[in-house]
Design a protein around this motif. Structure first.
Motif, PDB file in Angstrom:
ATOM      1  N   CYS A 305       0.877  -1.172   0.000  1.00  0.00           N
ATOM      2  CA  CYS A 305       0.000   0.000   0.000  1.00  0.00           C
ATOM      3  C   CYS A 305       0.909   1.214   0.000  1.00  0.00           C
ATOM      4  O   CYS A 305       1.742   1.373   0.896  1.00  0.00           O
ATOM      5  CB  CYS A 305      -0.881  -0.001   1.251  1.00  0.00           C
ATOM      6  SG  CYS A 305      -1.810   1.530   1.486  1.00  0.00           S
ATOM      7  N   CYS A 306       0.793   2.059  -1.013  1.00  0.00           N
ATOM      8  CA  CYS A 306       1.705   3.191  -1.170  1.00  0.00           C
ATOM      9  C   CYS A 306       0.990   4.521  -0.931  1.00  0.00           C
ATOM     10  O   CYS A 306      -0.132   4.728  -1.395  1.00  0.00           O
ATOM     11  CB  CYS A 306       2.339   3.176  -2.557  1.00  0.00           C
ATOM     12  SG  CYS A 306       3.453   1.767  -2.787  1.00  0.00           S
ATOM     13  N   LYS A 321      -4.345   3.265  -7.790  1.00  0.00           N
ATOM     14  CA  LYS A 321      -3.941   2.089  -7.009  1.00  0.00           C
ATOM     15  C   LYS A 321      -3.109   2.449  -5.781  1.00  0.00           C
ATOM     16  O   LYS A 321      -2.472   1.582  -5.174  1.00  0.00           O
ATOM     17  CB  LYS A 321      -3.148   1.126  -7.898  1.00  0.00           C
ATOM     18  CG  LYS A 321      -3.928   0.588  -9.100  1.00  0.00           C
ATOM     19  CD  LYS A 321      -5.166  -0.190  -8.681  1.00  0.00           C
ATOM     20  CE  LYS A 321      -5.859  -0.888  -9.843  1.00  0.00           C
ATOM     21  NZ  LYS A 321      -6.456   0.047 -10.819  1.00  0.00           N
ATOM     22  N   ALA A 322      -3.076   3.727  -5.411  1.00  0.00           N
ATOM     23  CA  ALA A 322      -2.360   4.172  -4.219  1.00  0.00           C
ATOM     24  C   ALA A 322      -3.034   5.433  -3.691  1.00  0.00           C
ATOM     25  O   ALA A 322      -3.967   5.956  -4.316  1.00  0.00           O
ATOM     26  CB  ALA A 322      -0.891   4.425  -4.536  1.00  0.00           C
ATOM     27  N   ILE A 323      -2.568   5.917  -2.555  1.00  0.00           N
ATOM     28  CA  ILE A 323      -3.161   7.093  -1.915  1.00  0.00           C
ATOM     29  C   ILE A 323      -2.230   8.288  -2.113  1.00  0.00           C
ATOM     30  O   ILE A 323      -1.009   8.153  -1.977  1.00  0.00           O
ATOM     31  CB  ILE A 323      -3.387   6.842  -0.402  1.00  0.00           C
ATOM     32  CG1 ILE A 323      -4.270   5.620  -0.196  1.00  0.00           C
ATOM     33  CG2 ILE A 323      -4.023   8.052   0.263  1.00  0.00           C
ATOM     34  CD1 ILE A 323      -3.534   4.398   0.196  1.00  0.00           C
ATOM     35  N   LEU A 324      -2.824   9.434  -2.412  1.00  0.00           N
ATOM     36  CA  LEU A 324      -2.056  10.654  -2.632  1.00  0.00           C
ATOM     37  C   LEU A 324      -2.339  11.662  -1.521  1.00  0.00           C
ATOM     38  O   LEU A 324      -3.422  11.692  -0.948  1.00  0.00           O
ATOM     39  CB  LEU A 324      -2.414  11.284  -3.975  1.00  0.00           C
ATOM     40  CG  LEU A 324      -2.245  10.412  -5.229  1.00  0.00           C
ATOM     41  CD1 LEU A 324      -2.697  11.189  -6.461  1.00  0.00           C
ATOM     42  CD2 LEU A 324      -0.814   9.946  -5.394  1.00  0.00           C
ATOM     43  N   PHE A 325      -1.338  12.512  -1.234  1.00  0.00           N
ATOM     44  CA  PHE A 325      -1.555  13.667  -0.367  1.00  0.00           C
ATOM     45  C   PHE A 325      -0.975  14.893  -1.071  1.00  0.00           C
ATOM     46  O   PHE A 325      -0.214  14.770  -2.028  1.00  0.00           O
ATOM     47  CB  PHE A 325      -0.908  13.462   1.012  1.00  0.00           C
ATOM     48  CG  PHE A 325       0.597  13.556   0.995  1.00  0.00           C
ATOM     49  CD1 PHE A 325       1.241  14.762   1.262  1.00  0.00           C
ATOM     50  CD2 PHE A 325       1.377  12.450   0.688  1.00  0.00           C
ATOM     51  CE1 PHE A 325       2.625  14.862   1.230  1.00  0.00           C
ATOM     52  CE2 PHE A 325       2.764  12.536   0.652  1.00  0.00           C
ATOM     53  CZ  PHE A 325       3.384  13.752   0.923  1.00  0.00           C
ATOM     54  N   GLU A 348      -5.102  -3.155   3.258  1.00  0.00           N
ATOM     55  CA  GLU A 348      -5.157  -4.467   2.588  1.00  0.00           C
ATOM     56  C   GLU A 348      -5.786  -4.350   1.201  1.00  0.00           C
ATOM     57  O   GLU A 348      -5.373  -5.047   0.265  1.00  0.00           O
ATOM     58  CB  GLU A 348      -5.937  -5.470   3.438  1.00  0.00           C
ATOM     59  CG  GLU A 348      -5.167  -5.977   4.645  1.00  0.00           C
ATOM     60  CD  GLU A 348      -3.827  -6.591   4.269  1.00  0.00           C
ATOM     61  OE1 GLU A 348      -3.773  -7.392   3.311  1.00  0.00           O
ATOM     62  OE2 GLU A 348      -2.827  -6.244   4.917  1.00  0.00           O
ATOM     63  N   HIS A 349      -6.765  -3.479   1.064  1.00  0.00           N
ATOM     64  CA  HIS A 349      -7.399  -3.269  -0.239  1.00  0.00           C
ATOM     65  C   HIS A 349      -6.364  -2.815  -1.266  1.00  0.00           C
ATOM     66  O   HIS A 349      -6.308  -3.340  -2.390  1.00  0.00           O
ATOM     67  CB  HIS A 349      -8.515  -2.229  -0.117  1.00  0.00           C
ATOM     68  CG  HIS A 349      -8.982  -1.691  -1.439  1.00  0.00           C
ATOM     69  ND1 HIS A 349      -9.781  -2.407  -2.309  1.00  0.00           N
ATOM     70  CD2 HIS A 349      -8.739  -0.485  -2.057  1.00  0.00           C
ATOM     71  CE1 HIS A 349     -10.008  -1.687  -3.404  1.00  0.00           C
ATOM     72  NE2 HIS A 349      -9.394  -0.525  -3.264  1.00  0.00           N
ATOM     73  N   TYR A 350      -5.555  -1.839  -0.893  1.00  0.00           N
ATOM     74  CA  TYR A 350      -4.543  -1.335  -1.829  1.00  0.00           C
ATOM     75  C   TYR A 350      -3.434  -2.354  -2.059  1.00  0.00           C
ATOM     76  O   TYR A 350      -2.890  -2.462  -3.165  1.00  0.00           O
ATOM     77  CB  TYR A 350      -3.966  -0.009  -1.322  1.00  0.00           C
ATOM     78  CG  TYR A 350      -4.892   1.160  -1.579  1.00  0.00           C
ATOM     79  CD1 TYR A 350      -4.994   1.716  -2.850  1.00  0.00           C
ATOM     80  CD2 TYR A 350      -5.683   1.687  -0.565  1.00  0.00           C
ATOM     81  CE1 TYR A 350      -5.850   2.774  -3.106  1.00  0.00           C
ATOM     82  CE2 TYR A 350      -6.547   2.746  -0.808  1.00  0.00           C
ATOM     83  CZ  TYR A 350      -6.626   3.285  -2.085  1.00  0.00           C
ATOM     84  OH  TYR A 350      -7.491   4.320  -2.342  1.00  0.00           O
ATOM     85  N   LYS A 351      -3.106  -3.138  -1.039  1.00  0.00           N
ATOM     86  CA  LYS A 351      -2.060  -4.153  -1.198  1.00  0.00           C
ATOM     87  C   LYS A 351      -2.463  -5.213  -2.217  1.00  0.00           C
ATOM     88  O   LYS A 351      -1.641  -5.658  -3.018  1.00  0.00           O
ATOM     89  CB  LYS A 351      -1.757  -4.820   0.152  1.00  0.00           C
ATOM     90  CG  LYS A 351      -0.930  -3.963   1.094  1.00  0.00           C
ATOM     91  CD  LYS A 351      -0.476  -4.752   2.318  1.00  0.00           C
ATOM     92  CE  LYS A 351       0.495  -3.914   3.132  1.00  0.00           C
ATOM     93  NZ  LYS A 351       1.177  -4.692   4.166  1.00  0.00           N
ATOM     94  N   ARG A 352      -3.708  -5.597  -2.193  1.00  0.00           N
ATOM     95  CA  ARG A 352      -4.169  -6.679  -3.087  1.00  0.00           C
ATOM     96  C   ARG A 352      -4.000  -6.339  -4.566  1.00  0.00           C
ATOM     97  O   ARG A 352      -3.689  -7.210  -5.364  1.00  0.00           O
ATOM     98  CB  ARG A 352      -5.634  -7.012  -2.787  1.00  0.00           C
ATOM     99  CG  ARG A 352      -5.846  -7.909  -1.588  1.00  0.00           C
ATOM    100  CD  ARG A 352      -7.253  -8.487  -1.547  1.00  0.00           C
ATOM    101  NE  ARG A 352      -8.270  -7.447  -1.415  1.00  0.00           N
ATOM    102  CZ  ARG A 352      -8.698  -6.953  -0.265  1.00  0.00           C
ATOM    103  NH1 ARG A 352      -8.200  -7.406   0.884  1.00  0.00           N
ATOM    104  NH2 ARG A 352      -9.625  -6.010  -0.223  1.00  0.00           N
TER     105      ARG A 352
END
Length: 379
Positions: A305-306, A321-325, A348-352
């Motif tokens: 998860c990034c 597929k990742a979270i931004l700030f 876990e959602h992003y890791k999958r």
């Protein structure tokens, strides 16, 4: 049609291979090893001198590596002069050698691209990022790197860029056409926590990982500030060495002082690197400036998860597929970190979805094929 001619290729602009001192070294090794497997002859011009994180990481004075010819060139080992001196002598040897293509990596070394060009060589430049904008370069060094950028525009037969943003920059600034060929990534083997447990007491999902060179533009200062204000038992692991940036390293170590949750590992490679990527809860890259962040590709390839800044070069890689700030915004980064620490199901959602997405999107064999087409003038 008969079989295409095998090429004699020179690579320069990196520090040395094999090495993980930076993204350029990884790119040069990946391209060179794959080109050799396809029957081409590749010579890499390594700098002399020690690994930037200490001589214990040196790989010795190699003459050959995985079929690649290694030539070590004279280098003045001082900040701002190492790249300049090694690229001059590498460009001179490449100009006088029997090479079909001379491939320059990074803007600074491109200051010497005219040299093999006047000897009739086909010259290709890969711009890994707008290097003069990096905060560690000031004064003459900054102007020299800008000069290298202009020399690439003037003399390179083709310029390869790694992001759409850099492609737009060259179009707007110089009206120069470039070719977009992003980096690739390999599908790794996931490793259980072993060395990292023995050395640092780290276990699966017990830490947030920052893995990059310790330079200001990577945004580590924002991450430390944000992390210090979060209530969590997770550690913050800072893995990476200095790169002409000892003052910044001291600054971030001072920032982290007093928080026992923050661990500095120094430069890592091999099994230690694999274990850190394999067992992180979150990988965070808070950069202000990137070319194409290979560490982000690698982190996703391990199924991480990034969490990354919203600069175009990172957002382009991760898509949804990742979270931004918000870049440079400590409050925005802190908010995202808190959300992820409190919601493991989101992590876990992003890791999958990470590994399959990134490995399908960025393929080294495709990168090599497109680069060889550039060498032959087929694009």
């Amino acid at each position: 049609m008969g079989e295409q001619k095998k090429l004699n290729i020179a690579m320069l602009g990196h520090k040395r291979i094999p090495s993980r001192e930076g993204g350029i070294e990884i790119v040069v090794e990946e391209l060179s090893t794959r080109m050799v497997k396809r029957g081409h002859q590749v010579t890499c011009f390594n700098r002399r001198g020690h690994h930037i994180s200490g001589k214990k990481f040196d790989s010795g004075n190699l003459k050959e590596y995985k079929g690649i010819r290694i030539k070590s060139v004279f280098t003045i080992n001082a900040k701002g002069l190492a790249a300049m001196s090694s690229s001059f002598f590498a460009a001179l040897e490449a100009a006088l050698g029997k090479y079909d293509v001379v491939h320059f990596h990074a803007e600074g070394p491109c200051a010497m691209i005219w040299l093999p060009k006047i000897f009739g060589k086909r010259c290709v430049a890969t711009i890994h990022g707008i290097d003069w904008a990096r905060s560690k370069w000031k004064g003459f060094a900054k102007e020299y790197i800008k000069f290298g950028e202009r020399m690439a525009v003037k003399y390179a037969d083709e310029i390869i860029v790694l992001s759409k943003g850099v492609q737009e920059y060259f179009q707007n600034e110089y009206n120069r056409k470039t070719v977009y060929i992003p980096n690739g990534v390999n599908k790794p083997e996931i490793k259980p926590a072993d060395l990292i447990t023995k050395e640092f007491g780290l276990r699966k999902n017990s830490f947030i990982l920052f893995l990059a060179r310790l330079v200001p533009e990577k945004g580590l200062q924002y991450l430390i500030e944000a992390f210090k204000h979060i209530q969590t038992e997770k550690k913050l692991v800072i893995a990476g060495g200095s790169s002409d940036s000892d003052d910044f390293m001291k600054q971030v170590q001072d920032m982290a002082a007093g928080d026992s949750r923050i661990i500095f590992t120094g430069f890592v490679q091999g099994q230690m690197l694999d274990e850190l990527y394999s067992n992180a809860y979150i990988y965070c890259l808070p950069s202000d400036l990137e070319g194409m962040p290979l560490s982000l590709l690698e982190a996703m390839s391990y199924g991480n998860c990034c969490l990354t800044s919203d600069i175009a070069e990172c957002a382009e890689v991760v898509e949804d597929k990742a979270i931004l700030f918000q870049k440079g915004n400590v409050a925005s980064l802190q908010e995202r970190l808190e959300e992820l620490c409190q919601h493991p199901e989101c992590v876990e959602h992003y890791k999958r979805g990470a590994a399959d997405f990134i490995c399908n999107k960025y393929d080294w064999d495709k990168v090599v094929q497109e680069t060889l087409e550039i060498y032959r003038g087929e694009c």
